[in-house]
Design a protein around this motif. Structure first.
Motif, PDB file in Angstrom:
ATOM      1  N   GLU A  19       0.848  -1.197   0.000  1.00 61.71           N
ATOM      2  CA  GLU A  19       0.000   0.000   0.000  1.00 61.71           C
ATOM      3  C   GLU A  19       0.885   1.250   0.000  1.00 61.71           C
ATOM      4  O   GLU A  19       1.853   1.334   0.754  1.00 61.71           O
ATOM      5  CB  GLU A  19      -0.876  -0.012   1.246  1.00 61.71           C
ATOM      6  CG  GLU A  19      -1.854   1.115   1.355  1.00 61.71           C
ATOM      7  CD  GLU A  19      -3.145   0.876   0.598  1.00 61.71           C
ATOM      8  OE1 GLU A  19      -3.511   1.765  -0.180  1.00 61.71           O
ATOM      9  OE2 GLU A  19      -3.787  -0.162   0.785  1.00 61.71           O
ATOM     10  N   SER A  30       0.568  -4.326   3.645  1.00 61.99           N
ATOM     11  CA  SER A  30      -0.613  -4.268   4.512  1.00 61.99           C
ATOM     12  C   SER A  30      -0.757  -5.532   5.337  1.00 61.99           C
ATOM     13  O   SER A  30      -0.517  -6.636   4.848  1.00 61.99           O
ATOM     14  CB  SER A  30      -1.872  -4.072   3.672  1.00 61.99           C
ATOM     15  OG  SER A  30      -1.823  -2.838   3.009  1.00 61.99           O
ATOM     16  N   TYR A  51      -8.323  -1.000   0.409  1.00 61.33           N
ATOM     17  CA  TYR A  51      -6.984  -0.529   0.063  1.00 61.33           C
ATOM     18  C   TYR A  51      -7.161   0.789  -0.679  1.00 61.33           C
ATOM     19  O   TYR A  51      -7.892   0.853  -1.661  1.00 61.33           O
ATOM     20  CB  TYR A  51      -6.242  -1.539  -0.818  1.00 61.33           C
ATOM     21  CG  TYR A  51      -6.012  -2.853  -0.129  1.00 61.33           C
ATOM     22  CD1 TYR A  51      -5.009  -2.989   0.824  1.00 61.33           C
ATOM     23  CD2 TYR A  51      -6.800  -3.959  -0.420  1.00 61.33           C
ATOM     24  CE1 TYR A  51      -4.792  -4.201   1.469  1.00 61.33           C
ATOM     25  CE2 TYR A  51      -6.587  -5.171   0.218  1.00 61.33           C
ATOM     26  CZ  TYR A  51      -5.582  -5.281   1.154  1.00 61.33           C
ATOM     27  OH  TYR A  51      -5.369  -6.473   1.794  1.00 61.33           O
ATOM     28  N   PRO A  54      -3.256   0.685  -3.692  1.00 65.01           N
ATOM     29  CA  PRO A  54      -2.369  -0.481  -3.826  1.00 65.01           C
ATOM     30  C   PRO A  54      -1.314  -0.240  -4.902  1.00 65.01           C
ATOM     31  O   PRO A  54      -1.645   0.088  -6.041  1.00 65.01           O
ATOM     32  CB  PRO A  54      -3.309  -1.618  -4.210  1.00 65.01           C
ATOM     33  CG  PRO A  54      -4.599  -0.993  -4.596  1.00 65.01           C
ATOM     34  CD  PRO A  54      -4.620   0.405  -4.081  1.00 65.01           C
TER      35      PRO A  54
END
Length: 102
Positions: A19, A30, A51, A54
Motif C-alpha cells: 500500500e 498491509s 486498500y 495499492p
C-alpha cells in the motif's frame, strides 16, 4: 531420521498488497489475516475500498517455493468482473485505471 509431515496442510497461494500511503509515510505491506489472504477475498477488498492506493500485489506459495507480481493481472481481472460488484470504491477504479491494460 524419520520424515516429519508438513505443518502446512495444503498448498495455498497467499496474496499481499503493498500500500502506498503517500507523502512522508511511504509504502508498507498491509497487514492481512491468514484467512483473508486468498485471491477472491483480495479482489473483494479492493473493490470495497479497503486498500486506498495499492502499489503492488504479490502472490506466493511457500509450499511450492515460488512468488510473483500479479498487480496487472489483478487489475485486469477486476476490470472484467465489474458487473459482479454492486458498489465500486473510487480507490478501486483508480487502481484499475492506473494499472490495468486496455
Amino acid at each position: 531420521m524419520p520424515h516429519s509431515p508438513s505443518t502446512v496442510p495444503h498448498p495455498r497461494d497467499v496474496y499481499l498488497v503493498l500500500e502506498d500511503f503517500g507523502g512522508g509515510l511511504g509504502r508498507a505491506w498491509s497487514e492481512t489475516n491468514e484467512d483473508d489472504a486468498g485471491r477472491a477475498t483480495l479482489m473483494r477488498q479492493i473493490m470495497e475500498g479497503q486498500y486506498q492506493h495499492p502499489a503492488r500485489i504479490v502472490v506466493f506459495n511457500t509450499v511450492e517455493g515460488w512468488s510473483r507480481d500479479v498487480t496487472v493481472e489483478i487489475a485486469d481481472e477486476l476490470r472484467r468482473c465489474f458487473v459482479e460488484f454492486d458498489d465500486i470504491a473510487p480507490a478501486a477504479l483508480e487502481f484499475i485505471e492506473r494499472v490495468g491494460r486496455s
